[in-house]
Design an enzyme around this catalytic site. Structure first.
Site, PDB file in Angstrom:
ATOM      1  N   GLU A   1      34.856  46.817  35.127  1.00 18.22           N
ATOM      2  CA  GLU A   1      35.144  47.871  34.160  1.00 18.22           C
ATOM      3  C   GLU A   1      34.850  47.434  32.724  1.00 18.22           C
ATOM      4  O   GLU A   1      34.266  48.170  31.952  1.00 18.22           O
ATOM      5  CB  GLU A   1      36.625  48.257  34.258  1.00 18.22           C
ATOM      6  CG  GLU A   1      36.983  49.344  33.294  1.00 18.22           C
ATOM      7  CD  GLU A   1      38.461  49.686  33.379  1.00 18.22           C
ATOM      8  OE1 GLU A   1      38.842  50.698  32.783  1.00 18.22           O
ATOM      9  OE2 GLU A   1      39.214  48.943  34.019  1.00 18.22           O
ATOM     10  N   ASP A   2      35.295  46.236  32.405  1.00 18.30           N
ATOM     11  CA  ASP A   2      35.279  45.847  30.998  1.00 18.30           C
ATOM     12  C   ASP A   2      34.041  45.076  30.569  1.00 18.30           C
ATOM     13  O   ASP A   2      33.909  44.708  29.427  1.00 18.30           O
ATOM     14  CB  ASP A   2      36.520  45.000  30.682  1.00 18.30           C
ATOM     15  CG  ASP A   2      37.779  45.833  30.809  1.00 18.30           C
ATOM     16  OD1 ASP A   2      37.649  47.064  30.756  1.00 18.30           O
ATOM     17  OD2 ASP A   2      38.864  45.255  30.964  1.00 18.30           O
TER      18      ASP A   2
END
Ligand code: MN
Length: 507
Positions: free
Chosen positions: A77-78
């Site tokens: 996600e990051d």
């Protein structure tokens, strides 16, 4: 901050295999590299969060796959490292765990609840996802709990509105869910960490008043311990450990609300916990304690013979102790103690250690266990829900996550129900037909009215009458949404029939 990969390689289920060590080391290096240069809102390097999350699941005794996935849980996600890269490097199983956690990442609990009418659907969908993940692969939830624990510890760094939303969601959804899965340690931590955000005034009061009581309680128990140790020895019981457990702030808070904030009303602020070798020793120890101090009638709880629905096992007894002070003792084996803290995670870790099989096979073994039954029940429930999404969250909270009591069927099966439930709730909990045909009930062998409030440990027998229909007066006292809905449904059908008959007559 020290972030030594070696800390993740310790396990309570014996030494890790070489390949497992290598796997964790690889995930460690990968995640560290992937989050290079990123910071948390607190200013810490981002990787601290991944490391702490992994440390937690390692502490729960979970295997190398879960520890690795925990390290990697935010990489998809990051960072620019997409899920595909994780799969290439670590294989399908770990990638699917990471994917599961990522998908669960986006709750907007309170914010969206306020905008119910507009997009309430979205919230309910998120909870559906949560329940689905739970039934698909329980390991995703373990990682999510660990992730949330660390996020709660660093919540101060977020803006206030976000803080409150995350704290509320933690308090109302994650903590009860963890508790329900027997992970009381995580549940208690999560609740305690939410407290200062949700109830700042009360929290301040608690930390000003409770620690002194803890100290007094422990000093007192030191005296009690000496006496008990002597008598145990005389009777040939060698405890593995005797310690004092202080009650959690969040549970003190819940109790105090019932007692006008009077701390002296809470007998188990500090309790004595005795860990013994065997089940036999548990009962022996209880006998020895009762030989020295008289027990309070009605306060002996045998959760060893009759575990709580979340699997909790222990013997509790409350006695008039030294100086007639009312004191609680908890007696259990080491394994019970482990399970009392880590619950379903401990069971899973045990299955993992014992069944040296691929995940899918282990999952089948695990699904047969009684502890997994609740998850199955929860999943069947969410699948059968109609699209009335607002009712969804209400029932989830009310029927599944609230404070529970447990009652016993005449055959000895244990069922759990929300606090305040009645025999009609119990009947509908067993089956909608049993509910519809319920004509009376016996509690502990005696006939009682149907609006009678059940208590933990009650033996409940439902009397049935064929083709009987529920009465609308039941709606006034039933507690569970499930019961309410079934009753309404039958009443609706009846009404439709009546009006059809009426129309026919008119013609
Ligand atoms: Mn995270």
């Amino acid at each position: 901050m020290k972030m030594d990969c070696a800390e993740l390689l310790k396990t309570k289920n014996g030494p890790l295999a070489e390949e497992d060590k290598n796997l964790i080391q690889k995930a460690y290096d990968f995640a560290k590299h992937a989050h290079e240069g990123q910071e948390r809102k607190s200013g810490d390097p981002y990787f601290v969060h991944c490391f702490e999350t992994a440390k937690m699941v390692a502490r729960w005794g979970l295997d190398a796959h879960v520890v690795s996935a925990a390290l990697l849980h935010d990489t998809a996600e990051d960072t620019k490292h997409a899920l595909k890269k994780v799969e290439e490097e670590f294989g399908k199983e770990i990638a699917s765990l990471v994917d599961g956690v990522t998908k669960l990442g986006h709750f907007k609990y309170r914010e969206e609840e306020r905008r119910w009418r507009k997009d309430g659907d979205h919230v309910a969908d998120n909870f559906r996802k949560l329940i689905f993940a739970l039934s698909e692969d329980i390991r995703v939830i373990f990682i999510k709990f660990a992730d949330r624990l660390h996020n709660m510890k660093t919540l101060d760094a977020l803006p206030q509105e976000k803080r409150n939303r995350v704290a509320l969601e933690t308090y109302e959804i994650y903590a009860p869910l963890a508790y329900r899965l027997g992970m009381t340690f995580a549940a208690g931590e999560l609740e305690d960490l939410s407290l200062p955000y949700l109830f700042p005034k009360e929290y301040k009061w608690l930390i000003e008043n409770v620690p002194q009581k803890f100290e007094e309680g422990e000093a007192y128990l030191q005296v009690v311990k000496k006496i008990l140790e002597g008598d145990l020895k005389k009777n040939g019981v060698a405890p593995k450990e005797i310690n004092f457990r202080t009650k959690r702030l969040s549970s003190i808070y819940k109790k105090l609300k019932k007692y006008d904030m009077d701390l002296d009303q809470i007998y188990d602020l500090v309790a004595m916990r005795i860990i013994v070798e065997s089940v036999e020793d548990c009962y022996k120890t209880m006998g020895i304690i009762h030989g020295i101090w008289k027990p309070l009638p009605g306060r002996i709880k045998d959760y060893v013979a009759l575990p709580k629905p979340n699997g909790y096992q222990s013997i509790h007894t409350t006695v008039f102790c030294v100086n007639q002070k009312i004191t609680e003792f908890q007696i259990r084996t080491e394994q019970m103690n482990e399970e009392a803290q880590y619950g379903i995670a401990a069971h899973w870790a045990y299955t993992e250690a014992k069944e040296k099989k691929p995940y899918e096979k282990r999952r089948v073994v695990f699904a047969d266990k009684k502890e997994a039954a609740w998850i199955k029940h929860l999943n069947t429930w969410q699948e059968s829900r109609d699209p009335d999404k607002k009712g969804f969250i209400e029932s989830l909270k009310n029927d599944f996550l609230q404070d529970r009591i447990f009652v016993v069927s005449p055959k000895g099966d244990v069922f759990d129900l929300p606090h305040g439930a009645t025999p009609v709730d119990f009947a509908y909990h067993i089956h909608s037909e049993v509910g519809n045909e319920c004509s009376g009930a016996k509690v502990n062998g005696r006939l009682i009215p149907l609006d009678h409030e059940l208590r933990s440990g009650d033996v409940v027998e439902i009397l049935r009458q064929k083709n009987k229909k529920p009465s609308d007066s039941w709606l006034r006292f039933v507690k569970t949404n499930a019961a309410k809905e079934h009753i309404k449904e039958v009443l609706r059908k009846k009404e439709n029939l009546m009006s059809r008959l009426w129309n026919i007559r008119k013609k």
